[in-house]
Design a protein around this motif. Structure first.
Motif, PDB file in Angstrom:
ATOM      1  N   HIS A 186      42.314  37.163  34.696  1.00 51.66           N
ATOM      2  CA  HIS A 186      42.743  37.600  35.957  1.00 51.66           C
ATOM      3  C   HIS A 186      43.590  36.532  36.462  1.00 51.66           C
ATOM      4  O   HIS A 186      44.627  36.646  37.006  1.00 51.66           O
ATOM      5  CB  HIS A 186      41.649  38.167  37.029  1.00 51.66           C
ATOM      6  CG  HIS A 186      42.470  38.276  38.245  1.00 51.66           C
ATOM      7  ND1 HIS A 186      42.249  37.343  39.608  1.00 51.66           N
ATOM      8  CD2 HIS A 186      43.007  39.268  38.947  1.00 51.66           C
ATOM      9  CE1 HIS A 186      42.821  37.965  40.689  1.00 51.66           C
ATOM     10  NE2 HIS A 186      43.544  38.947  40.150  1.00 51.66           N
ATOM     11  N   VAL A 240      37.319  39.922  40.400  1.00 45.09           N
ATOM     12  CA  VAL A 240      37.680  41.289  40.331  1.00 45.09           C
ATOM     13  C   VAL A 240      36.360  41.785  39.508  1.00 45.09           C
ATOM     14  O   VAL A 240      36.263  43.018  39.508  1.00 45.09           O
ATOM     15  CB  VAL A 240      38.852  41.303  39.138  1.00 45.09           C
ATOM     16  CG1 VAL A 240      40.218  40.888  39.710  1.00 45.09           C
ATOM     17  CG2 VAL A 240      38.753  40.431  37.974  1.00 45.09           C
ATOM     18  N   LYS A 247      40.045  45.321  47.151  1.00 39.54           N
ATOM     19  CA  LYS A 247      41.667  44.809  46.644  1.00 39.54           C
ATOM     20  C   LYS A 247      41.466  43.667  45.859  1.00 39.54           C
ATOM     21  O   LYS A 247      40.513  42.586  46.313  1.00 39.54           O
ATOM     22  CB  LYS A 247      42.088  44.783  48.335  1.00 39.54           C
ATOM     23  CG  LYS A 247      42.334  45.902  49.031  1.00 39.54           C
ATOM     24  CD  LYS A 247      42.959  45.364  50.407  1.00 39.54           C
ATOM     25  CE  LYS A 247      43.381  46.832  51.122  1.00 39.54           C
ATOM     26  NZ  LYS A 247      43.992  46.646  52.498  1.00 39.54           N
ATOM     27  N   CYS A 248      42.625  43.453  45.291  1.00 38.42           N
ATOM     28  CA  CYS A 248      42.679  42.316  44.410  1.00 38.42           C
ATOM     29  C   CYS A 248      42.895  41.448  45.595  1.00 38.42           C
ATOM     30  O   CYS A 248      43.848  41.312  46.474  1.00 38.42           O
ATOM     31  CB  CYS A 248      43.971  42.275  43.519  1.00 38.42           C
ATOM     32  SG  CYS A 248      44.480  40.847  42.783  1.00 38.42           S
ATOM     33  N   ASP A 253      46.292  44.952  45.228  1.00 39.31           N
ATOM     34  CA  ASP A 253      46.330  46.244  44.576  1.00 39.31           C
ATOM     35  C   ASP A 253      44.981  46.417  44.419  1.00 39.31           C
ATOM     36  O   ASP A 253      43.879  45.550  44.349  1.00 39.31           O
ATOM     37  CB  ASP A 253      46.979  46.176  43.312  1.00 39.31           C
ATOM     38  CG  ASP A 253      47.287  47.217  42.491  1.00 39.31           C
ATOM     39  OD1 ASP A 253      46.960  48.409  43.361  1.00 39.31           O
ATOM     40  OD2 ASP A 253      47.785  47.271  41.356  1.00 39.31           O
ATOM     41  N   VAL A 255      41.280  47.135  42.404  1.00 39.97           N
ATOM     42  CA  VAL A 255      40.825  46.624  41.175  1.00 39.97           C
ATOM     43  C   VAL A 255      40.307  47.903  40.516  1.00 39.97           C
ATOM     44  O   VAL A 255      39.881  48.612  41.041  1.00 39.97           O
ATOM     45  CB  VAL A 255      39.782  45.758  41.601  1.00 39.97           C
ATOM     46  CG1 VAL A 255      38.947  45.262  40.032  1.00 39.97           C
ATOM     47  CG2 VAL A 255      40.049  44.238  42.377  1.00 39.97           C
ATOM     48  N   ARG A 256      40.659  47.745  39.107  1.00 40.73           N
ATOM     49  CA  ARG A 256      40.303  48.889  38.163  1.00 40.73           C
ATOM     50  C   ARG A 256      39.511  48.703  37.357  1.00 40.73           C
ATOM     51  O   ARG A 256      38.943  47.410  37.242  1.00 40.73           O
ATOM     52  CB  ARG A 256      41.583  49.311  37.706  1.00 40.73           C
ATOM     53  CG  ARG A 256      42.848  49.661  38.455  1.00 40.73           C
ATOM     54  CD  ARG A 256      44.086  50.116  37.874  1.00 40.73           C
ATOM     55  NE  ARG A 256      45.321  50.093  38.845  1.00 40.73           N
ATOM     56  CZ  ARG A 256      45.691  51.448  39.561  1.00 40.73           C
ATOM     57  NH1 ARG A 256      44.953  52.474  39.015  1.00 40.73           N
ATOM     58  NH2 ARG A 256      46.652  51.434  40.144  1.00 40.73           N
ATOM     59  N   TYR A 267      39.865  44.521  36.445  1.00 41.57           N
ATOM     60  CA  TYR A 267      41.165  44.037  36.128  1.00 41.57           C
ATOM     61  C   TYR A 267      42.168  44.556  37.212  1.00 41.57           C
ATOM     62  O   TYR A 267      41.739  45.446  37.915  1.00 41.57           O
ATOM     63  CB  TYR A 267      41.935  44.143  34.864  1.00 41.57           C
ATOM     64  CG  TYR A 267      42.395  45.624  34.696  1.00 41.57           C
ATOM     65  CD1 TYR A 267      43.731  45.985  34.933  1.00 41.57           C
ATOM     66  CD2 TYR A 267      41.417  46.620  34.300  1.00 41.57           C
ATOM     67  CE1 TYR A 267      44.123  47.329  34.856  1.00 41.57           C
ATOM     68  CE2 TYR A 267      41.749  47.863  34.221  1.00 41.57           C
ATOM     69  CZ  TYR A 267      43.086  48.380  34.538  1.00 41.57           C
ATOM     70  OH  TYR A 267      43.752  49.648  34.142  1.00 41.57           O
ATOM     71  N   CYS A 268      43.021  43.710  37.448  1.00 40.55           N
ATOM     72  CA  CYS A 268      44.304  44.125  38.606  1.00 40.55           C
ATOM     73  C   CYS A 268      45.386  44.700  37.710  1.00 40.55           C
ATOM     74  O   CYS A 268      46.141  43.621  36.976  1.00 40.55           O
ATOM     75  CB  CYS A 268      44.593  43.134  39.412  1.00 40.55           C
ATOM     76  SG  CYS A 268      45.921  43.303  40.601  1.00 40.55           S
ATOM     77  N   CYS A 271      48.615  42.418  38.784  1.00 38.03           N
ATOM     78  CA  CYS A 271      48.590  40.900  38.216  1.00 38.03           C
ATOM     79  C   CYS A 271      48.674  40.841  36.836  1.00 38.03           C
ATOM     80  O   CYS A 271      49.228  40.022  36.187  1.00 38.03           O
ATOM     81  CB  CYS A 271      47.280  40.333  38.744  1.00 38.03           C
ATOM     82  SG  CYS A 271      47.242  40.098  40.743  1.00 38.03           S
TER      83      CYS A 271
END
Length: 288
Positions: A186, A240, A247-248, A253, A255-256, A267-268, A271
């Motif tokens: 990240h 992350v 939120k990142c 965004d 975070v997934r 990860y974002c 980014c």
């Protein structure tokens, strides 16, 4: 899972507590945790602790010319006890206690492992390299010998392998696990699925700086903390990893997460992947 920064700080904390102390005995509560028989566990009785260091994610207590080596695996930890019970622990798979180190003033260490999957390992060896996992370790990413040229060769040799998997492979780079591989990728703004050999020289420099900065900063934050504080310190400073849906902290965004059979990565997309979500292969299979 304890990774390089936590094991480094744990070794430093234990060195201050154990230096020059005598080990009365080491009790094993989970027999599956003890991986060696020669030298016998009893050979540690009455020895004086000389040093506490780490090799990758292995903790090494040097005592009486021997080494008590512990790999904490995914759910292991070490707890300091100002006073240990007088009687040795009974063998049990439910208590979480794997081993206990009893010192000369009745204080000691409890080596524990949570959960049902028991992977924690204890070794008594004459040299650290007698532990197969230590003998196979790659270079330490915080050592002076870990130069950008070393990283470049590692990535070239890895070919099309995904960069996250390369960083987590202990025989390639020692000490980086699931959490910090997410964190440093990240910081480097790189997809975890990026092929290792596809990095150009500028990419390699960015990744190298992220490795040194993320791990170095984590070590400095952890330095001087007691063992009981290290897990909380790690979790509170992750950007992350383990933050799915949050939120990142860099771009805001979400975070997934990508799930696997026995692990996950975070990860974002903004980014790290140009805004494109990565396929969650396990969930995709379930939806078919």
């Amino acid at each position: 899972m304890p990774e390089l920064p936590e094991v480094e700080a744990l070794a430093l904390d234990l060195k201050g507590r154990l230096d020059g102390r005598a080990i009365v005995r080491v009790d094993i509560a989970a027999f599956s945790a003890l991986k060696t028989f020669d030298p016998p566990l009893s050979s540690l009785d009455g020895t004086f602790v000389e040093d506490v260091t780490r090799h990758g994610k292995f903790l090494d207590i040097a005592t009486g010319g021997l080494h008590l080596v512990v790999h904490l695996a995914r759910a292991g930890w070490i707890r300091w006890r100002a006073e240990v019970p007088a009687l040795p622990p009974r063998p049990s798979t439910k208590s979480g206690l794997a081993a206990r180190v009893v010192l000369d003033d009745d204080s000691g260490l409890d080596i524990t492992e949570a959960g049902t999957k028991k992977s924690l390992a204890v070794y008594v060896v004459r040299q650290p390299a007698d532990v197969p996992g230590i003998a196979r370790l790659g270079p330490d990413p915080l050592a002076d010998e870990f130069t950008i040229d070393v990283l470049q060769r590692i990535l070239e040799d890895a070919g099309r392998a995904q960069i996250k998997g390369v960083l987590r492979q202990q025989s390639i780079v020692a000490g980086i696990g699931n959490a910090y591989s997410d964190e440093l990728l990240h910081a480097a703004k790189m997809s975890p699925f990026k092929p290792a050999s596809s990095l150009n020289p500028d990419d390699v420099q960015v990744l190298y700086d992220a490795i040194r900065d993320v791990l170095g900063d984590a070590v400095e934050r952890s330095r001087g903390l007691a063992a009981s504080e290290l897990k909380g310190e790690k979790k509170s400073n992750l950007a992350v990893h383990g933050k799915k849906g949050a939120k990142c902290p860099v771009c805001g965004d979400v975070v997934r997460e990508v799930s696997f059979a026995d692990s996950f990565l975070n990860y974002c997309a903004t980014c790290q992947t140009g805004g494109k979500p990565l396929a969650d292969r396990r969930m995709s299979k379930l939806l078919k």
